[in-house]
Design a protein around this motif. Structure first.
Motif, short mmCIF file in Angstrom:
data_model
loop_
_atom_site.label_atom_id
_atom_site.label_comp_id
_atom_site.label_asym_id
_atom_site.label_seq_id
_atom_site.Cartn_x
_atom_site.Cartn_y
_atom_site.Cartn_z
N ILE A 49 0.84 -1.20 0.00
CA ILE A 49 0.00 0.00 0.00
C ILE A 49 0.87 1.25 0.00
CG2 ILE A 49 -1.66 1.33 1.35
CD1 ILE A 49 -2.86 -1.34 2.27
N SER A 50 2.00 1.22 0.71
CA SER A 50 2.91 2.37 0.73
C SER A 50 3.49 2.64 -0.66
CB SER A 50 4.04 2.13 1.74
OG SER A 50 3.54 1.96 3.04
N ALA A 51 3.90 1.57 -1.35
CA ALA A 51 4.43 1.73 -2.70
C ALA A 51 3.39 2.32 -3.64
CB ALA A 51 4.92 0.38 -3.23
N ILE A 52 2.15 1.85 -3.51
CA ILE A 52 1.07 2.37 -4.34
C ILE A 52 0.82 3.84 -4.02
CG2 ILE A 52 -1.42 2.24 -4.76
CD1 ILE A 52 -1.20 -0.78 -4.38
N THR A 53 0.75 4.18 -2.74
CA THR A 53 0.47 5.55 -2.32
C THR A 53 1.53 6.53 -2.81
OG1 THR A 53 -0.66 4.72 -0.34
CG2 THR A 53 0.01 7.04 -0.34
N ILE A 54 2.80 6.17 -2.63
CA ILE A 54 3.89 7.05 -3.07
C ILE A 54 3.86 7.22 -4.58
CG2 ILE A 54 6.39 7.32 -3.18
CD1 ILE A 54 6.54 5.77 -0.53
N GLY A 55 3.61 6.12 -5.29
CA GLY A 55 3.53 6.20 -6.74
C GLY A 55 2.40 7.09 -7.21
N VAL A 56 1.25 6.97 -6.56
CA VAL A 56 0.10 7.81 -6.93
C VAL A 56 0.39 9.29 -6.67
CG1 VAL A 56 -2.29 8.38 -6.32
CG2 VAL A 56 -1.63 5.99 -6.68
N VAL A 57 0.97 9.59 -5.52
CA VAL A 57 1.29 10.98 -5.17
C VAL A 57 2.24 11.58 -6.20
CG1 VAL A 57 2.47 12.45 -3.49
CG2 VAL A 57 0.86 10.71 -2.71
N ILE A 58 3.26 10.85 -6.58
CA ILE A 58 4.20 11.35 -7.59
C ILE A 58 3.49 11.55 -8.93
CG2 ILE A 58 6.25 10.75 -8.95
CD1 ILE A 58 7.32 9.29 -6.50
N SER A 59 2.63 10.60 -9.30
CA SER A 59 1.91 10.69 -10.58
C SER A 59 1.00 11.91 -10.63
CB SER A 59 1.09 9.42 -10.80
OG SER A 59 0.36 9.50 -12.00
N VAL A 60 0.33 12.20 -9.52
CA VAL A 60 -0.62 13.31 -9.48
C VAL A 60 0.07 14.66 -9.43
CG1 VAL A 60 -2.45 14.40 -8.11
CG2 VAL A 60 -2.47 11.91 -8.48
N TYR A 61 1.12 14.77 -8.61
CA TYR A 61 1.73 16.08 -8.36
C TYR A 61 2.99 16.35 -9.19
CZ TYR A 61 -1.52 16.39 -4.48
OH TYR A 61 -2.66 16.44 -3.72
N VAL A 62 3.49 15.33 -9.89
CA VAL A 62 4.62 15.53 -10.81
C VAL A 62 4.21 14.96 -12.17
CG1 VAL A 62 7.09 15.20 -11.17
CG2 VAL A 62 6.17 15.18 -8.84
N PRO A 63 3.42 15.71 -12.93
CA PRO A 63 2.86 15.19 -14.19
C PRO A 63 3.90 14.64 -15.16
CG PRO A 63 1.84 17.28 -13.59
CD PRO A 63 2.98 17.09 -12.65
N ALA A 64 5.09 15.23 -15.19
CA ALA A 64 6.11 14.77 -16.14
C ALA A 64 6.55 13.34 -15.84
CB ALA A 64 7.30 15.71 -16.10
N SER A 65 6.37 12.90 -14.60
CA SER A 65 6.82 11.56 -14.22
C SER A 65 6.02 10.47 -14.93
CB SER A 65 6.69 11.37 -12.70
OG SER A 65 5.32 11.41 -12.30
N ARG A 66 4.81 10.81 -15.37
CA ARG A 66 3.97 9.79 -16.02
C ARG A 66 4.57 9.29 -17.32
NH1 ARG A 66 -1.07 13.79 -15.80
NH2 ARG A 66 -0.91 14.35 -13.59
N GLN A 67 5.38 10.12 -17.94
CA GLN A 67 5.97 9.74 -19.23
C GLN A 67 7.33 9.06 -19.09
OE1 GLN A 67 3.81 10.30 -21.54
NE2 GLN A 67 2.51 11.50 -20.17
N ALA A 68 7.84 8.99 -17.86
CA ALA A 68 9.20 8.47 -17.67
C ALA A 68 9.34 7.02 -18.09
CB ALA A 68 9.62 8.64 -16.21
N PHE A 69 8.25 6.25 -17.94
CA PHE A 69 8.31 4.83 -18.27
C PHE A 69 7.39 4.48 -19.44
CE2 PHE A 69 9.25 5.35 -13.76
CZ PHE A 69 10.50 4.78 -13.69
#
Length: 408
Positions: free
Chosen positions: A41-61
């Motif tokens: 759940i922690s891994a999911i939560t951190i990933g979601v927070v980064i995805s929402v608040y750092v839009p450029a990260s969505r394209q990294a992979f």
């Protein structure tokens, strides 16, 4: 008349009750096992927070923008392969011929094939349609989980519950080999032919894509895991391999798994937040499947044990034990380790493979991939709970303890 060897852990002041045994089983688990749901759940939560608040990260992979293989970005591919190699390294591939020489294992193989490759996928397909009939993409992701029979985490659940290790190893090897052959046709059969859904590409092209994904995400880890195990066993010996090499390799499965989830939710988290209501519907078929598959297998194996003993000449249950006020006293001939191994093998799924194929076939931003992620999110804590329930049931029923070579 010779009597069957029967073992009973009765409910009395001398022995722990089922509830106390349940709590004792929980205390016996390793801290890391108990923390798995929290870390996931922690891994999911951190990933979601980064995805929402750092839009450029969505394209990294994004595989369309960076190096990729079979439709998966290379960093994500590495994580998915790494998480599948360690469990395969634990399987005693070098002993398979010795294990198959035992009659009770050959008998259980036939039961397992029917439960795992006929009942399991059909049950998951039916539950997916019952709960997700309006959401075809999520439904397909859940069906893909049902078609992937467990070859990894079942070792952990079986060990915690006190199942039969040799039988578990053979069933894992069998499921690994059958998965290489059957997963692609099963995915097409249950997701499209039976369901009547139409894929976005021709079925032949989709079959080729799924088969290629299975070859990469199961074939490569299997080849690597077998090669690592055999090379070190024959060079260092089995004792040193298990003491040093396997001890180093084992944690990488969970490391790779958490890394994969983290990366997926960075790329998919923004969409996941906006689809959370629909995505949570995937919990229903999975919870139903784990429960129905486990307890139904438990009942079937208890019944088969009774039927087998009834047909054995000169074999009866201890009448002194039968007069006790014990649950299941009329089916006292089942073997606890064998019953537990079959229960966890049927109820568990290879979420690593279903996740890898969903990403490769539909994309890491697909709803099929989201559904596949929910699989381990639920399976890990649920199987831990079932492992402790199994311990409680061990003291609730009468169990047969004949030596394995007699067929149990």
């Amino acid at each position: 008349m010779e009597k069957c060897s029967i073992k009973m852990e009765k409910k009395a002041t001398k022995n722990p009750s089922g509830w106390k045994n349940f709590l004792a089983a929980g205390r016996s688990l390793a801290v890391l096992d108990l923390l798995l749901p929290v870390t996931i759940i922690s891994a999911i939560t951190i990933g979601v927070v980064i995805s929402v608040y750092v839009p450029a990260s969505r394209q990294a992979f994004d595989p369309s923008r960076h190096a990729s293989f079979v439709g998966v970005s290379v960093p994500l591919l590495v994580g998915m392969v790494v998480m599948m190699v360690p469990p395969i390294c634990k399987v005693s591939w070098e002993s398979i011929h010795k294990l198959l020489s035992k009659q009770y294992i050959r008998d259980q193989l036939l039961i397992s094939i029917f439960l795992n490759w006929v009942v399991g996928p059909l049950l998951m397909t039916g539950l997916a349609w019952m709960t997700l009939f309006k959401f075809p993409e999520y439904r397909q992701g859940i069906i893909m989980i049902g078609a992937a029979r467990c070859i990894a985490m079942v070792l952990i659940w079986n060990q915690i519950a006190g199942g039969e290790n040799e039988l578990c190893v053979v069933l894992i090897i069998l499921n690994s080999l059958l998965q290489m052959i059957l997963y692609a046709p099963f995915q097409i059969l249950y997701c499209y032919i039976i369901s009547g859904d139409q894929p976005s590409v021709a079925k032949s092209a989709l079959y080729a894509e799924v088969a290629k994904s299975v070859g990469v995400f199961l074939g490569i880890p299997m080849a690597a895991g077998i090669a690592i195990r055999l090379a070190f066993i024959f060079s260092l010996g089995k004792t040193k391999y298990e003491k040093y090499i396997l001890k180093f390799i084992s944690p990488w499965s969970m490391i790779g798994f958490h890394y994969t989830i983290f990366v997926l939710f960075i790329s998919r988290g923004y969409q996941f937040v906006h689809e959370i209501g629909q995505a949570l519907l995937c919990f229903a078929p999975l919870i139903l499947y784990f429960s129905i598959a486990w307890f139904t297998t438990f009942a079937i194996m208890r019944f088969l044990g009774r039927a087998k003993a009834t047909n054995e000449e000169g074999c009866e249950c201890d009448q002194e034990l039968l007069i006790k006020n014990i649950w299941g006293k009329r089916t006292c001939t089942a073997s606890y380790p064998i019953v537990m191994t079959q229960c966890f093998t049927v109820a568990s799924n290879n979420f690593e493979l279903s996740l890898a194929v969903a990403i490769s076939t539909y994309g890491n931003d697909s709803k099929q991939a989201t559904a596949a992620i929910i699989g381990p999110l639920l399976e890990v804590p649920y199987m831990l709970a079932l492992s402790m329930i199994a311990k409680a049931l061990k003291s609730t029923f009468i169990w047969r303890t004949e030596h394995l070579e007699t067929g149990r």
